[in-house]
Design an enzyme around this catalytic site. Sequence first.
Site, PDB file in Angstrom:
ATOM      1  N   SER A 145     -12.129  -8.362 124.549  1.00 48.99           N
ATOM      2  CA  SER A 145     -11.028  -7.391 124.448  1.00 48.99           C
ATOM      3  C   SER A 145     -10.196  -7.720 123.211  1.00 48.99           C
ATOM      4  CB  SER A 145     -10.153  -7.503 125.700  1.00 48.99           C
ATOM      5  OG  SER A 145      -8.928  -6.814 125.543  1.00 48.99           O
ATOM      6  N   TYR A 158      -4.953 -10.832 132.720  1.00 46.90           N
ATOM      7  CA  TYR A 158      -6.019 -10.200 131.925  1.00 46.90           C
ATOM      8  C   TYR A 158      -6.152 -10.894 130.571  1.00 46.90           C
ATOM      9  CZ  TYR A 158      -8.751  -6.405 129.784  1.00 46.90           C
ATOM     10  OH  TYR A 158      -9.731  -5.660 129.150  1.00 46.90           O
TER      11      TYR A 158
HETATM   12  P1  NAP Z   1     -13.430   0.686 134.298  1.00 49.19           P
HETATM   13  O1  NAP Z   1     -13.825   2.098 134.060  1.00 49.19           O
HETATM   14  O2  NAP Z   1     -12.286   0.376 135.186  1.00 49.19           O
HETATM   15  O3  NAP Z   1     -14.729  -0.124 134.732  1.00 49.19           O
HETATM   16  C1  NAP Z   1     -14.664  -1.405 135.302  1.00 49.19           C
HETATM   17  C2  NAP Z   1     -15.997  -1.683 135.971  1.00 49.19           C
HETATM   18  O4  NAP Z   1     -15.932  -2.964 136.634  1.00 49.19           O
HETATM   19  C3  NAP Z   1     -16.320  -0.653 137.052  1.00 49.19           C
HETATM   20  O5  NAP Z   1     -17.691  -0.413 137.057  1.00 49.19           O
HETATM   21  C4  NAP Z   1     -15.894  -1.380 138.310  1.00 49.19           C
HETATM   22  O6  NAP Z   1     -16.510  -0.921 139.475  1.00 49.19           O
HETATM   23  C5  NAP Z   1     -16.370  -2.763 137.971  1.00 49.19           C
HETATM   24  N1  NAP Z   1     -15.809  -3.732 138.911  1.00 49.19           N
HETATM   25  C6  NAP Z   1     -14.501  -4.009 139.117  1.00 49.19           C
HETATM   26  N2  NAP Z   1     -14.380  -4.914 140.109  1.00 49.19           N
HETATM   27  C7  NAP Z   1     -15.631  -5.182 140.540  1.00 49.19           C
HETATM   28  C8  NAP Z   1     -16.175  -6.041 141.547  1.00 49.19           C
HETATM   29  N3  NAP Z   1     -15.392  -6.816 142.292  1.00 49.19           N
HETATM   30  N4  NAP Z   1     -17.520  -6.068 141.717  1.00 49.19           N
HETATM   31  C9  NAP Z   1     -18.317  -5.279 140.969  1.00 49.19           C
HETATM   32  N5  NAP Z   1     -17.878  -4.468 139.991  1.00 49.19           N
HETATM   33  C10 NAP Z   1     -16.549  -4.422 139.793  1.00 49.19           C
HETATM   34  O7  NAP Z   1     -13.013   0.031 132.922  1.00 49.19           O
HETATM   35  P2  NAP Z   1     -13.781  -0.112 131.521  1.00 49.19           P
HETATM   36  O8  NAP Z   1     -12.782   0.177 130.477  1.00 49.19           O
HETATM   37  O9  NAP Z   1     -15.084   0.594 131.514  1.00 49.19           O
HETATM   38  O10 NAP Z   1     -13.994  -1.691 131.526  1.00 49.19           O
HETATM   39  C11 NAP Z   1     -15.235  -2.316 131.264  1.00 49.19           C
HETATM   40  C12 NAP Z   1     -14.996  -3.631 130.564  1.00 49.19           C
HETATM   41  O11 NAP Z   1     -14.425  -3.364 129.287  1.00 49.19           O
HETATM   42  C13 NAP Z   1     -14.002  -4.559 131.272  1.00 49.19           C
HETATM   43  O12 NAP Z   1     -14.427  -5.893 131.153  1.00 49.19           O
HETATM   44  C14 NAP Z   1     -12.720  -4.355 130.485  1.00 49.19           C
HETATM   45  O13 NAP Z   1     -11.859  -5.451 130.568  1.00 49.19           O
HETATM   46  C15 NAP Z   1     -13.287  -4.184 129.098  1.00 49.19           C
HETATM   47  N6  NAP Z   1     -12.383  -3.560 128.131  1.00 49.19           N
HETATM   48  C16 NAP Z   1     -11.936  -2.285 128.298  1.00 49.19           C
HETATM   49  C17 NAP Z   1     -11.104  -1.745 127.345  1.00 49.19           C
HETATM   50  C18 NAP Z   1     -10.584  -0.339 127.444  1.00 49.19           C
HETATM   51  O14 NAP Z   1      -9.749   0.040 126.605  1.00 49.19           O
HETATM   52  N7  NAP Z   1     -11.014   0.468 128.365  1.00 49.19           N
HETATM   53  C19 NAP Z   1     -10.723  -2.489 126.236  1.00 49.19           C
HETATM   54  C20 NAP Z   1     -11.193  -3.785 126.109  1.00 49.19           C
HETATM   55  C21 NAP Z   1     -12.036  -4.315 127.060  1.00 49.19           C
HETATM   56  P3  NAP Z   1     -15.692   0.066 140.475  1.00 49.19           P
HETATM   57  O15 NAP Z   1     -15.759   1.433 139.854  1.00 49.19           O
HETATM   58  O16 NAP Z   1     -16.443  -0.063 141.740  1.00 49.19           O
HETATM   59  O17 NAP Z   1     -14.277  -0.454 140.555  1.00 49.19           O
END
Ligand code: NAP
Length: 253
Positions: A145, A158
């Site tokens: 991130s 986080y």
């Molecule tokens: P998201 O749409 O909230 O996706 C998060 C994913 O993690 C979902 O598939 C969620 O499943 C899964 N997850 C959460 N808790 C879990 C558990 N206990 N067991 C299994 N799966 C679980 O967010 P995203 O933005 O795509 O995030 C993906 C990655 O990118 C994360 O590591 C996040 O920190 C990173 N990231 C995101 C951003 C951004 O701006 N969006 C920026 C930097 C880094 P459920 O749907 O079942 O909850």
Amino acid sequence: MSGLSAFSLENKRIAVTGANTGIGQAIAVAIARAGGAVVAFGRSSMAETERMVASAGGRIVSAACDLADAAAKNLIGEIWQSLGPLDGLVNNAGIIRRADSVELSEADWDDVLDLNLKATFLLSQAFARHAMAENRPGRIVNIASLLSFQGGIRVASYTASKHGVLGLTRILANEWASRNINVNAVAPGYVSSNNTEALRADPERNAAILSRIPAGRWGQPDDIGNVVVFLLAPASGYVNGAVIPADGGWLAR
Ligand code: NAP
């Protein structure tokens, strides 16, 4: 090997955590477009991702698990037994909890660290043990991130977890590069997904974020998928312990 084949995932089987939505879903589809087979780890229905991967002409198998449970690491071995070896692991699943640091609860600390950092370590360890036992090369891509580099606001657990993901990427790369296991990370910038819904819904925060992104727009999950494919593909064979920002220029500013 030359040309586009260096970027192909033909004959590769890649596990992606949290592949049901957002960035993980886009990574699964990008892997399929590059010719790879996807093993989707997650706790929610993978039906939408399964449809998207199938319409990209790819193959996908889903493995239901709560990754916050340390036993989820056993799935790596189960997949190895039932489907055959994995060639790569993308540690994408992650959560965020927002609160002023003086208010942040212990549960919000533990939940975030358990998933974002501990599960990333335990799954990577299980993957490496299996690959090393068979002398197979492998690729691990962690989703870091901007908060692997910066402090952020109201997201202490986080930020701690994502700084940890960057350090973990580096130590595992150091230890495992000689065993042909490349460990790298992608650091997404501000990407439209469930994770950032609260920020986009706040007009002031939204405007402040947008005004600082040189590309002038929020990232889309698709902006991340092919960067991950590069780190899974033969083209990046001599890349170890790197973190590639995909942030529309945020860190360069
Ligand atoms: P998201 O749409 O909230 O996706 C998060 C994913 O993690 C979902 O598939 C969620 O499943 C899964 N997850 C959460 N808790 C879990 C558990 N206990 N067991 C299994 N799966 C679980 O967010 P995203 O933005 O795509 O995030 C993906 C990655 O990118 C994360 O590591 C996040 O920190 C990173 N990231 C995101 C951003 C951004 O701006 N969006 C920026 C930097 C880094 P459920 O749907 O079942 O909850």
